[in-house]
Design an enzyme around this catalytic site. Structure first.
Site, mmCIF file in Angstrom:
data_model
loop_
_atom_site.group_PDB
_atom_site.id
_atom_site.type_symbol
_atom_site.label_atom_id
_atom_site.label_comp_id
_atom_site.label_asym_id
_atom_site.label_seq_id
_atom_site.Cartn_x
_atom_site.Cartn_y
_atom_site.Cartn_z
ATOM 1 N N LYS A 103 35.566 -31.360 19.607
ATOM 2 C CA LYS A 103 34.431 -32.143 20.106
ATOM 3 C C LYS A 103 34.400 -32.027 21.616
ATOM 4 O O LYS A 103 35.437 -31.770 22.240
ATOM 5 C CB LYS A 103 34.593 -33.622 19.707
ATOM 6 C CG LYS A 103 33.303 -34.416 19.727
ATOM 7 C CD LYS A 103 32.477 -34.266 18.470
ATOM 8 C CE LYS A 103 31.175 -35.039 18.541
ATOM 9 N NZ LYS A 103 30.495 -35.101 17.248
ATOM 10 N N GLY A 214 20.097 -47.320 15.373
ATOM 11 C CA GLY A 214 20.010 -46.048 16.100
ATOM 12 C C GLY A 214 18.812 -45.273 15.611
ATOM 13 O O GLY A 214 18.618 -45.105 14.396
ATOM 14 N N GLY A 216 17.695 -42.028 16.875
ATOM 15 C CA GLY A 216 17.685 -40.707 17.504
ATOM 16 C C GLY A 216 17.588 -39.657 16.422
ATOM 17 O O GLY A 216 16.889 -39.842 15.417
ATOM 18 N N ASN A 217 18.324 -38.563 16.601
ATOM 19 C CA ASN A 217 18.241 -37.475 15.622
ATOM 20 C C ASN A 217 18.594 -37.965 14.220
ATOM 21 O O ASN A 217 17.808 -37.838 13.270
ATOM 22 C CB ASN A 217 19.165 -36.325 16.062
ATOM 23 C CG ASN A 217 19.247 -35.235 15.002
ATOM 24 O OD1 ASN A 217 19.851 -35.412 13.943
ATOM 25 N ND2 ASN A 217 18.615 -34.109 15.252
ATOM 26 N N ALA A 218 19.778 -38.558 14.081
ATOM 27 C CA ALA A 218 20.230 -38.972 12.744
ATOM 28 C C ALA A 218 19.341 -40.100 12.192
ATOM 29 O O ALA A 218 18.878 -40.034 11.048
ATOM 30 C CB ALA A 218 21.696 -39.407 12.807
ATOM 31 N N GLY A 219 19.099 -41.130 12.990
ATOM 32 C CA GLY A 219 18.376 -42.317 12.519
ATOM 33 C C GLY A 219 16.918 -42.038 12.181
ATOM 34 O O GLY A 219 16.402 -42.508 11.156
#
Ligand code: NAD
Length: 406
Positions: A103, A214, A216-219
């Protein structure tokens, strides 16, 4: 205990107390192979010079090149990156793809920077890291606050330094720059396949009410995918606020509202409330999709969802896991639930290495097969060990890593 790496080690200890592992393996897996810290100078638009701290933790590569995203966040530090790298090593093993775990990060608030400054920072990260990164060594990807455009700048910088322009050094690139079809939605899509495979076992109804922390991308993609399948998104938060509507939110309109105002707050037809309270919304399924250590010992008893599915990494601390388990609230762990992202990232790497381009349909057929197979394997291992899904997933992943290390 909210140091994410300490939480990760506590999770490891809980899982390895159930099944016998080799002692030398257990001693080694508690430490990353390599931790890199660099200083990245950036000339700002006003002519001043800022120096940012950047990280790459290469946790374990017994199963393949290190793989994992790069986070740009003001609270990112080496302990957080180390925990995320450890979870990546487990995650690639959970979905059994030929990758290890790593990471990266930079301590920075990119929301305070111009596009040009972010480009310089992104290229600077890759320049500083180029000697330890590479298609057969370590393959980064996007994470919090890093985008396909940032991946493209980094791939371009790597190409200038090394002459390798295959793009296989980094995934999550825009599709017209060697990215994979489906990578943008892959994390949420993979989570949805896991949800479908385990829904009945989780005791959830056919049509669920969902709260998402959240956006963003995931949410955002989770909201879109679950809503398209007939579920109701009843509450959503981001770093600036939260909104709710018991009758369900119009997700497409909400995404437009968020992109024009940069927040979910103030969405017409919904009630505004405090961002953190989204975790306590009465609903069938709670999807944390923001940051780690959100559900903790001090607030787990306020969760009212029937089940939790972790699209974020590390949102539930080990103490909170116990409290939720005691209340029969199952948690689908991050290393399974959000593994769709790294799976499609690996598809992208494979396509770049072979010079191929797969259709979106092809990508999702392959993704679904993996996510469903591994979800069922983890559920049955957890049942066999009479334990929760997190311990079941850890045991399977650790066995695969141990085998590769031998
Ligand atoms: P992102 O930067 O696209 O979105 C993050 C969202 O979280 C933003 O909407 C932000 O406003 C919100 N947020 C930040 N702090 C918050 C807070 N305190 N309360 C509520 N909302 C808050 O990041 P992302 O890529 O969607 O990543 C989100 C999580 O998913 C992270 O834990 C990440 O590691 C994990 N994840 C992402 C991917 C991926 O492919 N993007 C893959 C696996 C796991």
């Amino acid at each position: 205990m909210n140091n994410p790496f300490e939480n990760a080690l506590a999770q490891l200890e809980r899982a390895t107390s159930l099944v016998a592992f080799d002692e030398k393996f257990l001693a080694q897996i508690q430490h990353p192979n390599r931790q890199v810290r660099v200083s990245i100078p950036v000339v700002m638009d006003d002519g001043s010079l800022n120096v940012y701290e950047g990280y790459r933790v290469q946790y374990n590569n017994a199963r393949g090149p290190y793989k994992g995203g790069i986070r740009f966040h003001q609270d990112a530090d080496i302990e957080e990156v180390k925990a995320l790298a450890f979870w990546m090593a487990l995650k690639t093993a959970v979905v059994n793809i030929p990758m290890g775990g790593g990471k990266g990060g930079v301590t920075v608030n990119p929301k305070e920077m111009s596009e040009g400054e972010i480009e310089k920072l992104s290229r600077g990260w890759m320049r500083s890291m180029a000697e330890v990164i590479g298609p057969k060594k370590d393959v980064p990807a996007p994470d919090v606050n890093t985008t396909p455009q940032i991946m493209q700048w980094m791939a371009d910088e790597f190409g200038k330094i090394t002459g390798d322009t295959s793009g296989a050094v980094i995934t999550g690139k825009p599709v017209d720059a060697g990215g994979s079809e489906g990578r943008g939605t892959a994390t949420a899509q993979g989570g949805f396949y896991v949800f479908e495979a385990l829904r009945e076992q989780l005791g959830l109804p056919e049509q669920c009410s969902i709260a998402i922390q959240g956006f963003g991308n995931a949410g955002q993609f989770a909201a879109k995918i679950w809503a398209a399948a007939g579920h109701k998104i009843v509450a959503v938060s981001d770093s600036r606020g939260a909104i709710r509507n018991r009758d369900g939110l119009d997700v497409d309109e909400l995404i437009e509202h968020k992109s024009s105002t940069r927040s979910v707050s103030g969405f017409v037809g919904a009630e505004d409330f405090d961002s953190i309270d989204v975790l306590y919304e009465p609903c069938d399924l709670l999807i944390p999709a923001a940051l780690e250590s959100q559900i903790r010992e001090d607030n787990a008893d306020r969760v009212q969802a029937k089940a939790v599915l972790e699209l974020a990494n590390g949102p539930t601390t080990p103490e909170a896991d116990d409290l939720l388990l005691a209340r029969n609230i199952p948690v689908v762990p991050d290393i399974l639930a959000n593994a769709g992202g790294v799976t499609v990232s690996t598809f992208e790497w494979e396509q770049n290495l072979k010079g191929e381009h797969w259709s979106e349909e092809d990508v999702f057929v392959r993704l679904k097969e993996i996510m469903v197979r591994e979800s069922l394997a983890i559920a049955s291992r957890a049942a066999e060990l009479k334990t929760d899904l997190r311990r079941g997933a850890f045991v399977i992943a650790l066995e695969r890593i141990q085998e590769a290390m031998k």
